[in-house]
Motif scaffolding. Structure first.
Motif, PDB file in Angstrom:
ATOM      1  N   SER A   7      -9.379 -23.908  78.967  1.00 31.30           N
ATOM      2  CA  SER A   7      -8.624 -23.535  80.169  1.00 31.30           C
ATOM      3  C   SER A   7      -7.278 -24.242  80.220  1.00 31.30           C
ATOM      4  N   VAL A   8      -7.286 -25.531  79.984  1.00 30.81           N
ATOM      5  CA  VAL A   8      -6.041 -26.308  80.041  1.00 30.81           C
ATOM      6  C   VAL A   8      -5.087 -25.890  78.931  1.00 30.81           C
ATOM      7  N   ALA A   9      -5.608 -25.733  77.716  1.00 29.62           N
ATOM      8  CA  ALA A   9      -4.756 -25.364  76.585  1.00 29.62           C
ATOM      9  C   ALA A   9      -4.104 -24.001  76.809  1.00 29.62           C
ATOM     10  N   HIS A  10      -4.872 -23.032  77.280  1.00 28.79           N
ATOM     11  CA  HIS A  10      -4.315 -21.700  77.490  1.00 28.79           C
ATOM     12  C   HIS A  10      -3.323 -21.680  78.650  1.00 28.79           C
ATOM     13  N   ILE A  32     -10.294 -18.468  82.999  1.00 30.64           N
ATOM     14  CA  ILE A  32     -11.099 -18.942  81.869  1.00 30.64           C
ATOM     15  C   ILE A  32     -12.267 -19.793  82.371  1.00 30.64           C
ATOM     16  N   LEU A  33     -12.028 -20.595  83.400  1.00 33.03           N
ATOM     17  CA  LEU A  33     -13.112 -21.384  83.980  1.00 33.03           C
ATOM     18  C   LEU A  33     -14.180 -20.481  84.590  1.00 33.03           C
ATOM     19  N   ALA A  50     -17.507 -18.537  80.087  1.00 38.71           N
ATOM     20  CA  ALA A  50     -18.906 -18.665  79.678  1.00 38.71           C
ATOM     21  C   ALA A  50     -19.597 -17.317  79.527  1.00 38.71           C
ATOM     22  N   PHE A  51     -18.950 -16.237  79.971  1.00 38.56           N
ATOM     23  CA  PHE A  51     -19.569 -14.914  79.926  1.00 38.56           C
ATOM     24  C   PHE A  51     -18.953 -14.008  78.861  1.00 38.56           C
ATOM     25  N   THR A  52     -17.623 -13.921  78.845  1.00 39.76           N
ATOM     26  CA  THR A  52     -16.944 -13.027  77.898  1.00 39.76           C
ATOM     27  C   THR A  52     -15.949 -13.740  77.000  1.00 39.76           C
ATOM     28  N   GLY A  53     -15.697 -15.013  77.267  1.00 33.21           N
ATOM     29  CA  GLY A  53     -14.616 -15.721  76.596  1.00 33.21           C
ATOM     30  C   GLY A  53     -13.325 -15.630  77.378  1.00 33.21           C
ATOM     31  N   ALA A  54     -13.284 -14.730  78.383  1.00 32.27           N
ATOM     32  CA  ALA A  54     -12.124 -14.578  79.268  1.00 32.27           C
ATOM     33  C   ALA A  54     -10.846 -14.300  78.488  1.00 32.27           C
TER      34      ALA A  54
END
Length: 253
Positions: free
Chosen positions: A62-65, A187-188, A192-196
């Protein structure tokens, strides 16, 4: 209605020097974004012996993206509008803010930027896999489709509100920050479900380089529906078709 402003564009537009310059900006911005985003996952997996699918790995992604997209949008904003995402380009097209032909050129540049980023990562890491997006266990394609539609709707709606809408005022640096933040937050939620993904280019590069296409269509259909809905709703309800902002006048010229 925004449909009245949709433009195919002229054939010569695709090869116009300004269009090619904008496409190069999209290629570079997408390369920067995917290299940092995909690369952060590969680095985390290496440091944790393959434990990227953990709460800590989700936060790191999440942070990196969020950081990488903030930079990618910022560096491309004054040249191409900083789309960095075929779904954003599609949403802008549906709203009449970019022509079809110019949008196709953007798509090619974005997909190429993602693919080159993944090839560079594979080479630089000594052959580590650029993992393609995949559904988690017990997540159906319809679950995933809804996730990708809603998350991408939020992203493209944010782009409209902070970057495209001529009434946005002097938001300046706030636009790329807001765009990066909504991607990080999504992303958060969906990681965990699709990779967002929220971005067909981000999904395409890893899938191409690893040659893994399982349920790949979800990462195109979901974001395009979400982006298109955001474009229609924002243009129809909130924009009153006054002169467009300077940034997007250039895109639709």
């Amino acid at each position: 209605m925004p449909i009245r402003d949709i433009s195919v564009g002229r054939a010569e537009e695709a090869a116009h020097p300004e269009t090619l310059k904008q496409a190069l900006a999209e290629f570079i911005s997408t390369l920067i974004f995917v290299f940092a985003g995909e690369g952060s996952g590969m680095a985390f997996a290496k440091l944790t012996a393959g434990a990227a699918a953990t709460p800590a790995g989700l936060v790191a992604a999440s942070v990196a993206h969020a950081f990488a997209l903030f930079v990618a949008v910022s560096v491309g904003a004054n040249i191409s509008g900083g789309h960095v995402n075929p779904a954003v380009t599609f949403g802008a097209f549906i709203g009449g803010n970019i022509s079809l032909l110019r949008g196709i050129v953007y798509w090619i540049a974005q997909l190429a930027g993602s693919s080159v980023a993944c090839l560079l990562l594979k080479f630089a890491t000594g052959g580590l896999e650029t993992s393609a997006f995949a559904l988690s266990a017990d997540v159906t394609v319809w679950n995933a489709l809804v996730f990708e539609i809603v998350m991408t709707f939020g992203l493209v709606y944010t782009v409209y509100a902070t970057a495209i809408d001529h009434k946005r005022g002097n938001l300046g640096i706030i636009a790329p920050i807001a765009i990066g933040f909504i991607v990080g937050a999504n992303i958060l939620v969906g990681g965990a479900f699709t990779g967002a993904s929220m971005n067909p280019a981000v999904s395409f590069g890893p899938a191409l380089v690893s040659w893994t296409w399982n349920n790949h269509w979800v990462y195109w259909v979901g974001p395009l529906i979400g982006g298109g809905l955001a474009g229609v709703i924002y243009e129809t309800i909130f924009i009153h078709h006054e002169p467009a902002s300077a940034d997007y006048q250039r895109l639709s010229a």
